[in-house]
Motif scaffolding. Structure first.
Motif, PDB file in Angstrom:
ATOM      1  N   MET A   1     -16.309  27.472  64.076  1.00 45.34           N
ATOM      2  CA  MET A   1     -17.547  27.764  63.375  1.00 45.34           C
ATOM      3  C   MET A   1     -18.679  26.932  63.978  1.00 45.34           C
ATOM      4  N   PRO A   2     -19.782  27.569  64.382  1.00 45.38           N
ATOM      5  CA  PRO A   2     -20.880  26.825  65.004  1.00 45.38           C
ATOM      6  C   PRO A   2     -21.517  25.838  64.019  1.00 45.38           C
ATOM      7  N   SER A   3     -21.908  24.693  64.544  1.00 45.21           N
ATOM      8  CA  SER A   3     -22.585  23.689  63.733  1.00 45.21           C
ATOM      9  C   SER A   3     -24.089  23.938  63.758  1.00 45.21           C
ATOM     10  N   GLU A   4     -24.793  23.206  62.923  1.00 45.94           N
ATOM     11  CA  GLU A   4     -26.264  23.299  62.923  1.00 45.94           C
ATOM     12  C   GLU A   4     -26.811  22.958  64.303  1.00 45.94           C
ATOM     13  N   ILE A   5     -26.210  21.974  64.957  1.00 44.76           N
ATOM     14  CA  ILE A   5     -26.672  21.557  66.286  1.00 44.76           C
ATOM     15  C   ILE A   5     -26.442  22.668  67.305  1.00 44.76           C
ATOM     16  N   ASP A   6     -25.276  23.328  67.218  1.00 41.86           N
ATOM     17  CA  ASP A   6     -25.034  24.474  68.100  1.00 41.86           C
ATOM     18  C   ASP A   6     -26.082  25.555  67.867  1.00 41.86           C
ATOM     19  N   ASP A   7     -26.449  25.770  66.603  1.00 37.59           N
ATOM     20  CA  ASP A   7     -27.464  26.770  66.267  1.00 37.59           C
ATOM     21  C   ASP A   7     -28.829  26.393  66.844  1.00 37.59           C
ATOM     22  N   VAL A   8     -29.177  25.100  66.781  1.00 37.25           N
ATOM     23  CA  VAL A   8     -30.450  24.627  67.337  1.00 37.25           C
ATOM     24  C   VAL A   8     -30.491  24.935  68.835  1.00 37.25           C
ATOM     25  N   ALA A   9     -29.437  24.558  69.547  1.00 39.09           N
ATOM     26  CA  ALA A   9     -29.394  24.793  70.994  1.00 39.09           C
ATOM     27  C   ALA A   9     -29.386  26.288  71.302  1.00 39.09           C
ATOM     28  N   SER A  10     -28.603  27.052  70.567  1.00 37.99           N
ATOM     29  CA  SER A  10     -28.516  28.491  70.797  1.00 37.99           C
ATOM     30  C   SER A  10     -29.871  29.172  70.594  1.00 37.99           C
ATOM     31  N   ASP A  11     -30.597  28.747  69.574  1.00 34.47           N
ATOM     32  CA  ASP A  11     -31.920  29.316  69.303  1.00 34.47           C
ATOM     33  C   ASP A  11     -32.882  29.039  70.460  1.00 34.47           C
ATOM     34  N   ILE A  12     -32.896  27.807  70.926  1.00 29.03           N
ATOM     35  CA  ILE A  12     -33.804  27.461  72.027  1.00 29.03           C
ATOM     36  C   ILE A  12     -33.371  28.160  73.315  1.00 29.03           C
ATOM     37  N   ILE A  13     -32.070  28.221  73.579  1.00 29.32           N
ATOM     38  CA  ILE A  13     -31.579  28.925  74.767  1.00 29.32           C
ATOM     39  C   ILE A  13     -32.010  30.393  74.724  1.00 29.32           C
ATOM     40  N   GLY A  14     -31.884  31.032  73.561  1.00 32.62           N
ATOM     41  CA  GLY A  14     -32.292  32.435  73.436  1.00 32.62           C
ATOM     42  C   GLY A  14     -33.771  32.633  73.705  1.00 32.62           C
ATOM     43  N   LYS A  15     -34.595  31.782  73.115  1.00 27.85           N
ATOM     44  CA  LYS A  15     -36.050  31.874  73.334  1.00 27.85           C
ATOM     45  C   LYS A  15     -36.397  31.585  74.792  1.00 27.85           C
ATOM     46  N   TRP A  16     -35.771  30.543  75.340  1.00 36.93           N
ATOM     47  CA  TRP A  16     -36.060  30.141  76.719  1.00 36.93           C
ATOM     48  C   TRP A  16     -35.689  31.274  77.672  1.00 36.93           C
ATOM     49  N   SER A  17     -34.523  31.856  77.477  1.00 35.05           N
ATOM     50  CA  SER A  17     -34.049  32.938  78.346  1.00 35.05           C
ATOM     51  C   SER A  17     -34.982  34.137  78.305  1.00 35.05           C
ATOM     52  N   ALA A  18     -35.395  34.535  77.108  1.00 35.82           N
ATOM     53  CA  ALA A  18     -36.296  35.682  76.966  1.00 35.82           C
ATOM     54  C   ALA A  18     -37.637  35.414  77.634  1.00 35.82           C
ATOM     55  N   ARG A  19     -38.150  34.221  77.460  1.00 36.54           N
ATOM     56  CA  ARG A  19     -39.453  33.883  78.030  1.00 36.54           C
ATOM     57  C   ARG A  19     -39.372  33.714  79.547  1.00 36.54           C
ATOM     58  N   PHE A  20     -38.246  33.191  80.032  1.00 32.77           N
ATOM     59  CA  PHE A  20     -38.064  33.101  81.480  1.00 32.77           C
ATOM     60  C   PHE A  20     -38.032  34.501  82.090  1.00 32.77           C
ATOM     61  N   GLY A  21     -37.409  35.438  81.401  1.00 31.56           N
ATOM     62  CA  GLY A  21     -37.326  36.814  81.886  1.00 31.56           C
ATOM     63  C   GLY A  21     -38.690  37.457  82.087  1.00 31.56           C
ATOM     64  N   LYS A  22     -39.695  36.941  81.400  1.00 29.66           N
ATOM     65  CA  LYS A  22     -41.066  37.444  81.557  1.00 29.66           C
ATOM     66  C   LYS A  22     -41.917  36.495  82.397  1.00 29.66           C
ATOM     67  N   LEU A  23     -41.319  35.365  82.809  1.00 31.62           N
ATOM     68  CA  LEU A  23     -42.049  34.296  83.500  1.00 31.62           C
ATOM     69  C   LEU A  23     -43.344  33.956  82.761  1.00 31.62           C
ATOM     70  N   ASP A  24     -43.226  33.842  81.438  1.00 32.50           N
ATOM     71  CA  ASP A  24     -44.368  33.555  80.575  1.00 32.50           C
ATOM     72  C   ASP A  24     -44.516  32.039  80.437  1.00 32.50           C
ATOM     73  N   ALA A  25     -45.328  31.462  81.304  1.00 33.22           N
ATOM     74  CA  ALA A  25     -45.478  30.008  81.362  1.00 33.22           C
ATOM     75  C   ALA A  25     -45.989  29.424  80.051  1.00 33.22           C
ATOM     76  N   ASP A  26     -46.941  30.090  79.405  1.00 30.42           N
ATOM     77  CA  ASP A  26     -47.476  29.584  78.137  1.00 30.42           C
ATOM     78  C   ASP A  26     -46.396  29.568  77.062  1.00 30.42           C
ATOM     79  N   ALA A  27     -45.641  30.659  76.963  1.00 35.66           N
ATOM     80  CA  ALA A  27     -44.599  30.751  75.945  1.00 35.66           C
ATOM     81  C   ALA A  27     -43.464  29.766  76.234  1.00 35.66           C
ATOM     82  N   LEU A  28     -43.101  29.594  77.504  1.00 36.12           N
ATOM     83  CA  LEU A  28     -42.082  28.611  77.856  1.00 36.12           C
ATOM     84  C   LEU A  28     -42.558  27.200  77.529  1.00 36.12           C
TER      85      LEU A  28
END
Length: 128
Positions: free
Chosen positions: A1-28
């Motif tokens: 079962m994922p911990s709160e810390i795993d959720d924190v990292a997973s959330d940022i990884i998801g946002k980072w990955s999506a924003r990298f896919g657009k090379l959106d420097a401001d959003a990153l």
């Protein structure tokens, strides 16, 4: 079962990955602390959100970049600080990874939200 810390990292990884896919420097840059240290794929130490933005604005404009994180490990340092380590595989041209690196983030609670305070990538290949 994922911990709160795993959720924190997973959330940022998801946002980072999506924003990298657009090379959106401001959003990153918005994912980073105002006091961030950032070592990316070149030897320059970038500082703060403006530095992070400058790094991403300086990257080539690939047609369809994407990143995949694997072997993600997290560890709580204290209630407001999380260490994250992973392997990041970057797909810059086509279906095969163009680059894979070790990546570490220090994620800190800042103004009620989680932000990347330190970003460091290094070679998968041994240097010594």
């Amino acid at each position: 079962m994922p911990s709160e810390i795993d959720d924190v990292a997973s959330d940022i990884i998801g946002k980072w990955s999506a924003r990298f896919g657009k090379l959106d420097a401001d959003a990153l840059a918005a994912l980073y602390s105002k006091s961030a240290f950032f070592f990316g794929s070149n030897p320059t130490l970038y500082r703060g959100r403006d530095g992070v933005k400058a790094y991403f604005n300086g990257l080539p404009r690939w047609a369809a970049p994407r990143v995949q994180f694997g072997e993600v490990r997290t560890e709580r340092v204290n209630p407001d600080l999380v260490n994250m380590a992973a392997i990041a595989s970057f797909f810059l041209e086509g279906d095969a990874p163009s680059l894979a690196v070790k990546i570490t983030w220090v994620i800190a609670r800042e103004d009620g939200d989680w932000k990347i305070a330190c970003h460091h990538v290094s070679s998968l290949a041994p240097l010594i």
